[in-house]
Motif scaffolding. Structure first.
Motif, PDB file in Angstrom:
ATOM      1  N   GLU A  29      -5.441  -1.248   4.124  1.00 34.25           N
ATOM      2  CA  GLU A  29      -4.363  -0.682   3.325  1.00 34.25           C
ATOM      3  C   GLU A  29      -3.807  -1.683   2.311  1.00 34.25           C
ATOM      4  OE1 GLU A  29      -2.030   1.807   6.333  1.00 34.25           O
ATOM      5  OE2 GLU A  29      -0.510   1.060   4.940  1.00 34.25           O
ATOM      6  N   SER A  30      -3.562  -2.904   2.798  1.00 28.74           N
ATOM      7  CA  SER A  30      -2.886  -3.900   1.957  1.00 28.74           C
ATOM      8  C   SER A  30      -3.733  -4.296   0.739  1.00 28.74           C
ATOM      9  CB  SER A  30      -2.579  -5.144   2.773  1.00 28.74           C
ATOM     10  OG  SER A  30      -3.794  -5.706   3.222  1.00 28.74           O
TER      11      SER A  30
ATOM     12  N   VAL B 214      -5.255  -2.360  -1.275  1.00 27.70           N
ATOM     13  CA  VAL B 214      -5.171  -1.399  -2.388  1.00 27.70           C
ATOM     14  C   VAL B 214      -4.219  -1.906  -3.474  1.00 27.70           C
ATOM     15  CG1 VAL B 214      -4.656   0.968  -3.038  1.00 27.70           C
ATOM     16  CG2 VAL B 214      -5.670   0.496  -0.800  1.00 27.70           C
ATOM     17  N   ASP B 215      -3.019  -2.321  -3.049  1.00 28.40           N
ATOM     18  CA  ASP B 215      -2.057  -2.824  -4.040  1.00 28.40           C
ATOM     19  C   ASP B 215      -2.508  -4.157  -4.623  1.00 28.40           C
ATOM     20  OD1 ASP B 215      -0.690  -0.577  -3.466  1.00 28.40           O
ATOM     21  OD2 ASP B 215       1.176  -1.543  -2.871  1.00 28.40           O
TER      22      ASP B 215
ATOM     23  N   ARG C 198      -0.730   2.336  -3.930  1.00 30.41           N
ATOM     24  CA  ARG C 198      -1.095   3.127  -2.741  1.00 30.41           C
ATOM     25  C   ARG C 198      -0.040   4.193  -2.471  1.00 30.41           C
ATOM     26  NH1 ARG C 198      -1.107   4.002   2.562  1.00 30.41           N
ATOM     27  NH2 ARG C 198      -3.140   4.499   3.447  1.00 30.41           N
ATOM     28  N   ASN C 199       1.220   3.825  -2.623  1.00 32.62           N
ATOM     29  CA  ASN C 199       2.296   4.799  -2.422  1.00 32.62           C
ATOM     30  C   ASN C 199       2.214   5.937  -3.426  1.00 32.62           C
ATOM     31  OD1 ASN C 199       3.542   3.858  -0.210  1.00 32.62           O
ATOM     32  ND2 ASN C 199       4.985   2.538  -1.326  1.00 32.62           N
TER      33      ASN C 199
ATOM     34  N   ALA D  31      -3.084   6.176  -4.333  1.00 31.42           N
ATOM     35  CA  ALA D  31      -4.424   5.565  -4.337  1.00 31.42           C
ATOM     36  C   ALA D  31      -4.819   5.192  -2.901  1.00 31.42           C
ATOM     37  CB  ALA D  31      -4.424   4.335  -5.241  1.00 31.42           C
ATOM     38  N   LEU D  32      -5.383   6.152  -2.185  1.00 30.35           N
ATOM     39  CA  LEU D  32      -5.735   5.890  -0.780  1.00 30.35           C
ATOM     40  C   LEU D  32      -7.162   5.328  -0.681  1.00 30.35           C
ATOM     41  CD1 LEU D  32      -4.141   9.112   0.746  1.00 30.35           C
ATOM     42  CD2 LEU D  32      -3.163   6.817   0.619  1.00 30.35           C
TER      43      LEU D  32
ATOM     44  N   ASP E 269      -8.280   2.940   0.885  1.00 29.46           N
ATOM     45  CA  ASP E 269      -8.683   2.492   2.219  1.00 29.46           C
ATOM     46  C   ASP E 269      -9.105   3.662   3.104  1.00 29.46           C
ATOM     47  OD1 ASP E 269      -5.864   3.082   1.826  1.00 29.46           O
ATOM     48  OD2 ASP E 269      -5.679   2.762   3.984  1.00 29.46           O
ATOM     49  N   GLN E 270      -8.886   4.893   2.608  1.00 23.33           N
ATOM     50  CA  GLN E 270      -9.277   6.062   3.411  1.00 23.33           C
ATOM     51  C   GLN E 270     -10.454   6.805   2.809  1.00 23.33           C
ATOM     52  OE1 GLN E 270      -5.832   8.501   4.086  1.00 23.33           O
ATOM     53  NE2 GLN E 270      -4.712   6.821   5.044  1.00 23.33           N
TER      54      GLN E 270
ATOM     55  N   TYR F  68     -10.394   4.582  -7.508  1.00 20.92           N
ATOM     56  CA  TYR F  68      -9.144   4.922  -8.187  1.00 20.92           C
ATOM     57  C   TYR F  68      -8.983   4.052  -9.423  1.00 20.92           C
ATOM     58  CZ  TYR F  68      -7.735   7.666  -4.169  1.00 20.92           C
ATOM     59  OH  TYR F  68      -7.676   8.618  -3.190  1.00 20.92           O
TER      60      TYR F  68
END
Ligand SMILES: Nc1ncnc2c1ncn2[C@@H]1O[C@H](COP(=O)(O)OP(=O)(O)OP(=O)(O)O)[C@@H](O)[C@H]1O
Ligand SMILES: [Mg+2]
Length: 336
Positions: free
Chosen positions: A223-224, A226-227, A235-236, A239-240, A242-243, A253
């Motif tokens: 997750e971390s 992505v930003d 990500r918020n 832009a997921l 990590d999924q 993205y």
């Protein structure tokens, strides 16, 4: 809006399948590339996503086997017309020994894939080209426009961490870090651009992350990350990366121009045959490697600066001690 102009019909579009599931075939090669809109990928709404490649550097983050290669090759393809006409020079660093890029060798003005020394030399020479342009263009233009005499130089680096983090030779690593820092902080405006891919965007791996204005995130593992690739808050805003499902190779993205919102896109996929055919059709001109010869051409001399008068150094010792050491000293009297 007036009440009588209010909408009376609402269209609801229910998407029942992922629009990006289908492989994206290579885009046609434009004869003259439009550097402000290079078609590289398909968007979720099935429109084409284009990259603005003027006065910027591009960072592509993605875990292993997620399709970083397809982003780089899509870009090479969009530039191919300019490669053969001499408007673009591709300087390619492939630290994986040529595994990714050797097939496109005829298109590259410079290519380094085995010796890290050669990769460091290539970057140093890119800095030399940048310096020459800075001297020549200073006060003439603010942003360089690519021409055949003064082409766009795109330094393409696959697996950047091999140069910035994993390299054992610390001297060489320092040299590479130095020239990369210079290129990333000063090269964009004079048309010496860096397009780099990497798997692990952590700061210790890539201290230069923040110097890339354009970022692309393919599938990432955490997750971390992505930003780290796309910038704070990406990500918020959706832009997921990590999924990303396993099938989504080459899906990533991007941040659309003029909006803070990330958009999911799928990059075109070039098979080995596409790459071979493209390299045959769009080779770099024979003299392409010679751009450094241009550096020797006449440049605007640096304006001469009037020398600043030097302050006369006054003795730091008290006069009495100075007199004792050197009785004939003719140093000026100190005021009490
Ligand atoms: N845009 C794409 N569309 C469909 N399939 C793709 C796409 N990009 C890559 N693939 C598939 O995924 C595989 C891995 O892609 P690629 O080698 O580009 O990944 P990578 O991120 O560069 O991996 P590595 O970190 O190992 O270099 C390819 O062999 C191909 O089969
Ligand atoms: Mg790769």
């Amino acid at each position: 809006m007036r009440f009588r102009d209010r909408p009376t019909v609402v269209y609801l579009v229910l998407v029942r399948t992922d629009a990006l599931r289908k492989l994206v075939p290579p885009f046609p090669v434009p004869t003259v590339p439009d550097f402000t809109a290079l078609a590289l990928a398909r968007r979720e709404d099935l429109r084409t996503w284009s990259l603005h490649l003027l006065a910027t550097h591009v960072l592509i983050g993605g875990a292993t086997r997620r399709g970083k290669g397809s982003v780089l090759w899509s870009m090479v393809r969009a530039l191919a017309g300019g490669v053969s006409s001499g408007l673009v020079r591709l300087w390619v660093i492939d630290p994986k020994g040529g595994m990714e890029f050797a097939m496109g060798r005829p298109m590259f003005a410079r290519f380094a894939c085995k010796s890290f020394e050669a990769m460091a030399d290539l970057l140093d020479e890119a800095v030399t080209v940048m310096r020459e342009r800075q001297t020549r263009l200073a006060g003439v233009v603010r942003v360089h426009t690519p021409t055949v005499d003064d082409p766009l130089v795109v330094v393409v680096i696959d697996e950047m961490a091999a140069l910035t983090a994993y390299l054992q030779d610390s001297e060489l690593k320092k040299r590479i870090a130095n020239s990369l820092g210079l290129l990333l902080s000063q090269g964009a405006g004079v048309g010496v651009l860096v397009v780099a891919a990497l798997q692990d965007p952590r700061k210790d791996v890539l201290p230069f992350r923040d110097l890339f204005p354009t970022r692309i995130a393919l599938g990432l593992t955490e997750e971390s990350q992505v930003d780290m690739v796309l910038g704070d808050g990406a990500r918020n805003r959706g832009a997921l990366a990590d999924q990303m499902p396993r099938w989504a190779k080459g899906v990533g993205y991007v941040i659309l121009d003029g909006t803070p919102d990330p958009m999911r896109v799928r990059f075109s996929y070039l098979s080995d045959d596409h790459i071979r055919a493209m390299a045959e059709e769009h080779p770099a001109p024979a003299h392409a490697a010679d751009i450094l010869a241009q550096v020797g051409r006449e440049t605007t001399p640096e304006p001469e600066r009037a020398s600043v008068p030097r302050q006369v150094a006054r003795p730091l010792l008290p006069k009495s001690l100075l007199d004792a050491l050197n009785p004939k000293s003719d140093t000026p009297e100190e005021d009490a």
